[in-house]
Design a protein around this motif. Sequence first.
Motif, mmCIF file in Angstrom:
data_model
loop_
_atom_site.group_PDB
_atom_site.id
_atom_site.type_symbol
_atom_site.label_atom_id
_atom_site.label_comp_id
_atom_site.label_asym_id
_atom_site.label_seq_id
_atom_site.Cartn_x
_atom_site.Cartn_y
_atom_site.Cartn_z
ATOM 1 N N TYR A 102 0.815 -1.212 0.000
ATOM 2 C CA TYR A 102 0.000 0.000 0.000
ATOM 3 C C TYR A 102 0.849 1.263 0.000
ATOM 4 O O TYR A 102 0.381 2.334 -0.353
ATOM 5 N N LEU A 103 2.116 1.133 0.386
ATOM 6 C CA LEU A 103 3.002 2.299 0.421
ATOM 7 C C LEU A 103 3.110 2.938 -0.960
ATOM 8 O O LEU A 103 3.114 4.161 -1.106
ATOM 9 N N GLY A 104 3.165 2.100 -2.002
ATOM 10 C CA GLY A 104 3.299 2.619 -3.352
ATOM 11 C C GLY A 104 2.067 3.333 -3.859
ATOM 12 O O GLY A 104 2.122 4.050 -4.863
ATOM 13 N N ALA A 105 0.932 3.156 -3.149
ATOM 14 C CA ALA A 105 -0.308 3.814 -3.563
ATOM 15 C C ALA A 105 -0.394 5.248 -3.061
ATOM 16 O O ALA A 105 -1.309 5.983 -3.444
ATOM 17 N N LEU A 106 0.547 5.655 -2.214
ATOM 18 C CA LEU A 106 0.528 7.011 -1.673
ATOM 19 C C LEU A 106 1.166 7.954 -2.681
ATOM 20 O O LEU A 106 2.383 7.978 -2.839
ATOM 21 N N GLU A 107 0.364 8.764 -3.345
ATOM 22 C CA GLU A 107 0.890 9.613 -4.411
ATOM 23 C C GLU A 107 1.833 10.691 -3.886
ATOM 24 O O GLU A 107 2.692 11.193 -4.619
ATOM 25 N N GLU A 108 1.711 11.053 -2.630
ATOM 26 C CA GLU A 108 2.575 12.096 -2.056
ATOM 27 C C GLU A 108 3.908 11.550 -1.557
ATOM 28 O O GLU A 108 4.735 12.305 -1.026
ATOM 29 N N LEU A 109 4.134 10.250 -1.696
ATOM 30 C CA LEU A 109 5.324 9.624 -1.118
ATOM 31 C C LEU A 109 6.637 10.266 -1.580
ATOM 32 O O LEU A 109 7.490 10.577 -0.744
ATOM 33 N N PRO A 110 6.853 10.494 -2.874
ATOM 34 C CA PRO A 110 8.132 11.107 -3.273
ATOM 35 C C PRO A 110 8.355 12.479 -2.647
ATOM 36 O O PRO A 110 9.461 12.788 -2.195
ATOM 37 N N ALA A 111 7.296 13.297 -2.601
ATOM 38 C CA ALA A 111 7.439 14.635 -2.018
ATOM 39 C C ALA A 111 7.736 14.546 -0.531
ATOM 40 O O ALA A 111 8.595 15.264 0.000
ATOM 41 N N LEU A 112 7.054 13.660 0.166
ATOM 42 C CA LEU A 112 7.289 13.507 1.599
ATOM 43 C C LEU A 112 8.715 13.035 1.873
ATOM 44 O O LEU A 112 9.352 13.463 2.842
ATOM 45 N N GLY A 113 9.214 12.183 1.016
ATOM 46 C CA GLY A 113 10.585 11.710 1.185
ATOM 47 C C GLY A 113 11.615 12.815 1.080
ATOM 48 O O GLY A 113 12.717 12.691 1.607
#
Length: 261
Positions: free
Chosen positions: A58-69
């Motif tokens: 489910y982590l890959g489904a978070l569209e904001e993940l790259p920005a949060l990283g």
Amino acid sequence: MSEQRPHGSCIGLCQFDQPGFCPYCVAAAWLPARAGARLPGPQAGSGGAAQPQPGHRYLGALEELPALGRVLHRLDRVPQGIGWNHAQLADLLPSQPPVQAAVLVGLVPRASGTQVLLTRRTETLRSHAGQVGFPGGRIEAVDGHPAVAALRESNEEIALLPEQTVALGFLDPFITITNYRVLPLVAVIDPDFVAIPSPDEVAEVFEVPLAYLMDMRHLRARPVDWGGNTRSVLEYDWPGQRIWGATAAMLANLHQRLQQA
């Protein structure tokens, strides 16, 4: 380059980065069996976000993940300082050191978009009764790390299990008018998670779209009289719930951070 080894923790497989940390171990570090586990390393804020691993797809489904990283404080570099809002409250705070606390800013990836998990406290609590906030609380000596405290408190309040979340990183520290220094831990929550509120603490668990909360047109600064002066308190307009004060301010800090991505 990473090394994979079998491990008996939440996902059954650790993903070690070059310094030798597993970015998922923090999710289970507070369990008795993991008391000696090393705490997490730089998957957030280190030039790239965590990558989906077995058990955490489910982590890959978070569209904001790259920005949060790119914008969160790394888990292995806990942010210092009294709080980004300290100047606003300096004349109201007592002279003794603040109480250290941590909360979980839980992001739930859904087909309709990312949701933010919030709770409403019961009316019978001695402090902050009936108020909306994030799960979390005081950092205890046994926790050893603010992320562990946020996850432990979330388990106690809403039965969130270690394997149902992935910690990403921290927002900036926040100081409350009650002299709590709060570290908000941003984490991704498994969309299959079903909250079980602790009846003594939590009256309701609900979700609000992240897009709504990140739209500053929905955030208002309301004047309040406190300490003989008129001060501004942030508040979101959300049907049926009052999202205000420290919770609204931490969400505004998340917005500010994301603007830097």
